[in-house]
Scaffold this motif. Sequence first.
Motif, mmCIF file in Angstrom:
data_model
loop_
_atom_site.group_PDB
_atom_site.id
_atom_site.type_symbol
_atom_site.label_atom_id
_atom_site.label_comp_id
_atom_site.label_asym_id
_atom_site.label_seq_id
_atom_site.Cartn_x
_atom_site.Cartn_y
_atom_site.Cartn_z
ATOM 1 N N ARG A 1 0.837 -1.210 0.000
ATOM 2 C CA ARG A 1 0.000 0.000 0.000
ATOM 3 C C ARG A 1 0.867 1.253 0.000
ATOM 4 O O ARG A 1 0.586 2.216 -0.716
ATOM 5 C CB ARG A 1 -0.945 0.002 1.208
ATOM 6 N N GLN B 1 2.258 1.804 -3.417
ATOM 7 C CA GLN B 1 1.245 2.300 -4.347
ATOM 8 C C GLN B 1 0.879 3.760 -4.099
ATOM 9 O O GLN B 1 0.637 4.514 -5.029
ATOM 10 C CB GLN B 1 -0.036 1.450 -4.243
ATOM 11 N N GLU B 2 0.820 4.174 -2.842
ATOM 12 C CA GLU B 2 0.270 5.478 -2.482
ATOM 13 C C GLU B 2 1.313 6.575 -2.265
ATOM 14 O O GLU B 2 0.986 7.751 -2.362
ATOM 15 C CB GLU B 2 -0.593 5.330 -1.227
ATOM 16 N N SER B 3 2.533 6.219 -1.970
ATOM 17 C CA SER B 3 3.527 7.253 -1.663
ATOM 18 C C SER B 3 4.043 7.915 -2.937
ATOM 19 O O SER B 3 4.234 7.259 -3.959
ATOM 20 C CB SER B 3 4.693 6.661 -0.876
ATOM 21 N N THR B 4 4.212 9.230 -2.856
ATOM 22 C CA THR B 4 4.708 9.979 -4.010
ATOM 23 C C THR B 4 5.908 10.857 -3.665
ATOM 24 O O THR B 4 6.640 11.272 -4.557
ATOM 25 C CB THR B 4 3.596 10.882 -4.591
ATOM 26 N N ASN C 1 0.978 9.106 8.084
ATOM 27 C CA ASN C 1 -0.388 8.746 7.685
ATOM 28 C C ASN C 1 -0.962 7.683 8.634
ATOM 29 O O ASN C 1 -1.393 6.608 8.187
ATOM 30 C CB ASN C 1 -0.393 8.223 6.239
ATOM 31 N N GLU D 1 -4.220 5.588 8.086
ATOM 32 C CA GLU D 1 -4.291 4.549 7.057
ATOM 33 C C GLU D 1 -3.809 3.179 7.539
ATOM 34 O O GLU D 1 -3.978 2.189 6.832
ATOM 35 C CB GLU D 1 -3.452 4.959 5.844
#
Length: 136
Positions: A36, A39-42, A57, A60
């Motif tokens: 996760r 997929q979600e970290s930018t 976070n 989450e």
Amino acid sequence: MARLVESGGDYCANKFERTFPRGFDVEVFTMESFERVYQESTEPHHREHVTPYYRENPQEFETVSLTADQVFDEPYMRDRGELRITLDEADDYELFRRIYAQVEYDDILPVDAAIKLIDDEDLQRLNAHVKQKNVK
């Protein structure tokens, strides 16, 4: 690791409340939660260090804290967040040099003996002034 598995959480760390010496940081996470994060970290710092994403976070993930009193029975091993037993600066090296010169060990240096020596000889004064660098 056992604390994470027993709790059923996503991420377990001993950094939420500093009760272990600096340098004894432990962080574990499940593969599912890591996927996760991937997929979600930018942000670049999330890609380099990974675990800040969990701490930034918390809504989450199910986070689990590990404290020294959950690991050690000896009172002198608990709540030792003021100690710095990590190697970043020359003064840290001096602390390590003295510990390894005075504590008997075979393959692995016993942590409790190292901390006892630090206490008995007031060795924390050697590197107490060193500031920890931030991840970001």
